[in-house]
Scaffold this active site. Structure first.
Site, PDB file in Angstrom:
ATOM      1  N   ILE A  58      -2.353   7.713   0.996  1.00 42.58           N
ATOM      2  CA  ILE A  58      -3.653   7.474   0.338  1.00 42.58           C
ATOM      3  C   ILE A  58      -3.905   5.966   0.204  1.00 42.58           C
ATOM      4  O   ILE A  58      -3.081   5.254  -0.367  1.00 42.58           O
ATOM      5  CB  ILE A  58      -3.691   8.117  -1.062  1.00 42.58           C
ATOM      6  CG1 ILE A  58      -3.395   9.615  -0.989  1.00 42.58           C
ATOM      7  CG2 ILE A  58      -5.029   7.863  -1.732  1.00 42.58           C
ATOM      8  CD1 ILE A  58      -3.292  10.295  -2.359  1.00 42.58           C
ATOM      9  N   GLY A  83       1.860   7.452  -0.912  1.00 43.92           N
ATOM     10  CA  GLY A  83       2.000   7.590   0.537  1.00 43.92           C
ATOM     11  C   GLY A  83       0.793   7.162   1.336  1.00 43.92           C
ATOM     12  O   GLY A  83       0.398   6.001   1.329  1.00 43.92           O
ATOM     13  N   GLU A 114      14.952  15.036  -3.767  1.00 48.41           N
ATOM     14  CA  GLU A 114      16.195  14.379  -3.357  1.00 48.41           C
ATOM     15  C   GLU A 114      17.369  15.248  -3.834  1.00 48.41           C
ATOM     16  O   GLU A 114      17.225  16.068  -4.737  1.00 48.41           O
ATOM     17  CB  GLU A 114      16.310  13.010  -4.047  1.00 48.41           C
ATOM     18  CG  GLU A 114      15.076  12.142  -3.941  1.00 48.41           C
ATOM     19  CD  GLU A 114      14.878  11.605  -2.537  1.00 48.41           C
ATOM     20  OE1 GLU A 114      15.869  11.436  -1.812  1.00 48.41           O
ATOM     21  OE2 GLU A 114      13.716  11.375  -2.173  1.00 48.41           O
ATOM     22  N   LYS A 126       4.992   4.189  -9.763  1.00 47.18           N
ATOM     23  CA  LYS A 126       3.688   4.128  -9.093  1.00 47.18           C
ATOM     24  C   LYS A 126       2.583   3.802 -10.097  1.00 47.18           C
ATOM     25  O   LYS A 126       1.669   3.027  -9.803  1.00 47.18           O
ATOM     26  CB  LYS A 126       3.409   5.455  -8.387  1.00 47.18           C
ATOM     27  CG  LYS A 126       4.388   5.719  -7.233  1.00 47.18           C
ATOM     28  CD  LYS A 126       4.326   7.170  -6.767  1.00 47.18           C
ATOM     29  CE  LYS A 126       5.341   7.464  -5.673  1.00 47.18           C
ATOM     30  NZ  LYS A 126       5.557   8.899  -5.453  1.00 47.18           N
ATOM     31  N   GLU A 168       0.826  -1.222   0.000  1.00 47.03           N
ATOM     32  CA  GLU A 168       0.000   0.000   0.000  1.00 47.03           C
ATOM     33  C   GLU A 168       0.860   1.273   0.000  1.00 47.03           C
ATOM     34  O   GLU A 168       0.552   2.250  -0.687  1.00 47.03           O
ATOM     35  CB  GLU A 168      -0.901  -0.007   1.248  1.00 47.03           C
ATOM     36  CG  GLU A 168      -1.790   1.197   1.379  1.00 47.03           C
ATOM     37  CD  GLU A 168      -2.889   1.238   0.331  1.00 47.03           C
ATOM     38  OE1 GLU A 168      -3.805   0.426   0.386  1.00 47.03           O
ATOM     39  OE2 GLU A 168      -2.808   2.092  -0.568  1.00 47.03           O
TER      40      GLU A 168
HETATM   41  N1  HSE Z   1       9.864  11.452  -4.062  1.00 51.98           N
HETATM   42  C1  HSE Z   1       8.480  11.126  -4.015  1.00 51.98           C
HETATM   43  C2  HSE Z   1       7.642  12.348  -4.341  1.00 51.98           C
HETATM   44  C3  HSE Z   1       8.019  10.606  -2.688  1.00 51.98           C
HETATM   45  O1  HSE Z   1       8.162  13.435  -4.510  1.00 51.98           O
HETATM   46  O2  HSE Z   1       6.435  12.168  -4.441  1.00 51.98           O
HETATM   47  C4  HSE Z   1       8.266   9.158  -2.521  1.00 51.98           C
HETATM   48  O3  HSE Z   1       7.658   8.421  -3.531  1.00 51.98           O
END
Ligand code: HSE
Length: 437
Positions: free
Chosen positions: A131, A129, A185, A200, A124
């Site tokens: 949701i 995140g 990042e 995703k 999940e």
């Molecule tokens: N780096 C991702 C974002 C978060 O900016 O949505 C983790 O998947």
């Protein structure tokens, strides 16, 4: 009370979020679900002084989690691909249920991992995140034929596009700001090149449409070509620019694509701003449903991880080899490829969309007629045009055109022709308009 002993791999932001959430909400979780969570063992390359391990045994080898008979379920929260994939494989081979937040591993190896062993594999937290979109697709919308999934599934891209719009700042300025705030990042390529969103979307497409977990089958474009100027022009045309993951079934086949898109300013997704994520699902019985929430962060991701853990705890699977044999495998099969009739995946060249084109040209009479004629030669209709009188700093002007819906290969051919005109003096920007249902 059903005791569930968890073993955590990793001690980063998400793992710390899990420990904190168990500490603060553990009793609430027990009352709500009848499952008492016990953090039995934690394995991480290095200890983190100051982090409350809730009495867990600590070691530096993640494989200790598999070997420990007192660990009922393993939480893979290491990230990356090598060690994380290896741990998931060993755990499933040992019939230990696994919960992971690792989108890259699931998007690349989901098929083989879900087919392996009898133990369930849950993820999940890998998409959007906090949701609960995976549970919603697997259970909440299980009675529906899914027609489309549109997602704002990268918080960094959404934050950057929002700030570029609100403050009129340039891409590089906003990127530095996002890095300072810890949203992007230090190496932001995964986010701004669309890879994270594509991981995703691979998972969402597999769950919604039964496709294989094949990250390489997606079309992927990031947001690096978007300028504050594009955002302003889009606004004048009645749109916002969002970075979208789109998995959509049409009569021609299944489209799976990740790219920036013009979204009508009045659309639900247009109001999802900043680091927020949102997933809109269009299905035959439920109609349009929108799920939105924080897509990253320790506590938000921990919420999704623990939702999986508690759901396993209430499933009757844990600690019973017989239950695992009969039910664990079928739970994985429900998430594996091939749960829907095979769909033809459309090549990007064959998709149809309206397009925003920003064409930098010399400021000379007759140039617009030349551009219009090149589009007309490919039977591309123009829906709207913007051309400002004021030349840019380099003395060029931007001709902005919104086309009618057209096949991608036709637009590509027209763009090649336009780029070859001696009056076109810079790179043409093409942004597709998001489909509507
Ligand atoms: N780096 C991702 C974002 C978060 O900016 O949505 C983790 O998947």
């Amino acid at each position: 009370m059903n005791k569930l002993r968890i073993g955590i791999a990793g001690l980063g932001t998400v793992a710390q979020g899990v420990l904190q959430l168990v500490k603060t909400n553990g009793s609430l979780m027990s009352r709500r679900t009848g499952v008492e969570l016990i953090v039995q063992r934690i394995a991480s390359r290095s200890a983190k002084p100051g982090v409350d391990l809730l009495g867990a045994v600590f070691s530096t080898d993640v494989h200790d989690l598999v070997a420990d008979p007192d660990v009922d379920v393993i939480l893979e929260l290491i990230g990356g691909e090598g060690l994380a994939k290896d741990l998931i494989e060993s755990a499933l081979a040992a019939n230990k249920p696994v919960v992971t937040a690792n989108k890259a591993v699931i998007a690349g190896y989901g098929d083989q991992l879900l087919a392996q062993g009898n133990a369930p594999l849950r993820f999940e937290a890998a998409v959007a995140g906090a949701i609960p979109i995976i549970q919603s697709l697997n259970q909440g919308l299980a009675a529906n034929r899914i027609d489309a999934i549109y997602g704002i599934i990268n918080g960094t891209c959404n934050y950057m596009l929002t700030v570029m719009e609100e403050e009129g700042l340039a891409f590089d300025q906003v990127l530095s700001q996002a890095q300072e705030l810890g949203y992007a990042e230090a190496d932001p390529a995964f986010d701004i090149d669309g890879i994270d969103a594509a991981h995703k979307l691979t998972i969402l497409a597999a769950l919604g449409f039964g496709t294989s977990y094949d990250f390489s089958a997606l079309y992927v474009e990031g947001i690096t070509q978007i300028t504050a100027e594009d955002i302003q022009y889009a606004k004048e045309l009645g749109f916002k620019i969002k970075h979208l993951g789109i998995a959509m079934h049409t009569d021609a086949g299944l489209e799976t694509r990740v790219h920036p898109a013009l979204v009508p300013s009045t659309a639900l997704l247009a109001s999802v701003n900043g680091v927020m994520n949102a997933v809109q699902v269009v299905s035959d019985a439920a109609g349009e449903t929108l799920f939105s929430g924080p897509g990253a962060g320790g506590a938000a991701t921990a919420s999704a991880v623990l939702a999986d853990v508690l759901s396993l705890g209430t499933s009757g699977l844990i600690g019973s080899a017989r239950a695992l044999e009969s039910k664990g495998r079928s739970l994985n099969q429900a998430q594996a490829a091939g749960t829907a009739p095979a769909m033809h995946r459309l090549a990007m060249d064959d998709i149809r969309s309206a397009c925003y084109l920003r064409i930098p040209t010399v400021d000379r009479p007759g140039v617009f007629a030349q551009v219009a004629s090149a589009l007309s030669a490919h039977s591309i209709s123009i829906e709207a045009v913007i051309q400002k009188e004021q030349p840019l700093e380099d003395a060029s002007v931007s001709i902005v055109i919104l086309t009618d819906v057209v096949v991608e290969s036709v637009v590509n051919a027209a763009l090649t022709e336009l780029a070859a005109l001696d009056t076109v003096v810079g790179k043409i920007t093409r942004i597709r308009v998001a489909p509507t249902h």
